[in-house]
Design a protein around this motif. Structure first.
Motif, PDB file in Angstrom:
ATOM      1  N   HIS A  84       0.828  -1.204   0.000  1.00 49.27           N
ATOM      2  CA  HIS A  84       0.000   0.000   0.000  1.00 49.27           C
ATOM      3  C   HIS A  84       0.865   1.258   0.000  1.00 49.27           C
ATOM      4  N   LEU A  85       1.896   1.272   0.814  1.00 50.36           N
ATOM      5  CA  LEU A  85       2.776   2.441   0.872  1.00 50.36           C
ATOM      6  C   LEU A  85       3.540   2.647  -0.431  1.00 50.36           C
ATOM      7  N   VAL A  86       4.000   1.583  -1.044  1.00 55.80           N
ATOM      8  CA  VAL A  86       4.705   1.698  -2.322  1.00 55.80           C
ATOM      9  C   VAL A  86       3.751   2.202  -3.406  1.00 55.80           C
ATOM     10  N   ALA A  87       2.517   1.710  -3.416  1.00 49.96           N
ATOM     11  CA  ALA A  87       1.542   2.168  -4.403  1.00 49.96           C
ATOM     12  C   ALA A  87       1.198   3.640  -4.203  1.00 49.96           C
ATOM     13  N   LYS A  88       1.057   4.064  -2.953  1.00 49.11           N
ATOM     14  CA  LYS A  88       0.774   5.480  -2.698  1.00 49.11           C
ATOM     15  C   LYS A  88       1.935   6.364  -3.136  1.00 49.11           C
ATOM     16  N   ALA A  89       3.154   5.931  -2.884  1.00 45.98           N
ATOM     17  CA  ALA A  89       4.313   6.711  -3.299  1.00 45.98           C
ATOM     18  C   ALA A  89       4.411   6.777  -4.824  1.00 45.98           C
ATOM     19  N   ALA A  90       4.149   5.673  -5.490  1.00 45.61           N
ATOM     20  CA  ALA A  90       4.204   5.674  -6.951  1.00 45.61           C
ATOM     21  C   ALA A  90       3.080   6.524  -7.542  1.00 45.61           C
ATOM     22  N   ARG A  91       1.915   6.480  -6.934  1.00 48.51           N
ATOM     23  CA  ARG A  91       0.798   7.282  -7.428  1.00 48.51           C
ATOM     24  C   ARG A  91       1.053   8.774  -7.255  1.00 48.51           C
TER      25      ARG A  91
END
Length: 96
Positions: A84-91
Motif C-alpha cells: 500500500h505504501l509503495v503504491a501510494k508513493a508511486a501514485r
C-alpha cells in the motif's frame, strides 16, 4: 504418512503460488500490476510453505511451532502495508 502427504501438497501449492507471483512480477506491463502479483500470489505461496513447516515441525517435535507462527503473522501484516505504501508513493509521483 498422511501428514507427509499434506505437507508435500502444501509445499507444492506454495511453490506454485510463489512461481506465479514471480512470473507476474517479471512479465506484467505496468508498475501497479507488477506490484499486485508479488503481494498477493507470493504472500499466499510463502503462507502455504509456512503452514507446511508448522505442520511438519509440530508433528515431528510434538509441540506447536511458535517461531513459524510468528513469521507468518509478521508476513501477513507487513506485506499488504508495504504494498500500500509503495503504491501510494508511486501514485503521488505519477504524472497524468
Amino acid at each position: 504418512m498422511l501428514i507427509d502427504l499434506l505437507v508435500s501438497l502444501l509445499l507444492l501449492i506454495g511453490g506454485s503460488f510463489a512461481l506465479i507471483g514471480s512470473i507476474g512480477l517479471a512479465r506484467l506491463p505496468d508498475f501497479f500490476m507488477r506490484l499486485h502479483a508479488p503481494t498477493k500470489a507470493t504472500t499466499l505461496g510463502i503462507g502455504a510453505i509456512i503452514v507446511a513447516t508448522v505442520i511438519h515441525v509440530s508433528a515431528r517435535d510434538g509441540r506447536l511451532a511458535v517461531a513459524e507462527l510468528a513469521i507468518s503473522v509478521f508476513l501477513f501484516i507487513t506485506a499488504p502495508v508495504v504494498a500500500h505504501l509503495v503504491a501510494k508513493a508511486a501514485r503521488s509521483q505519477r504524472k497524468d
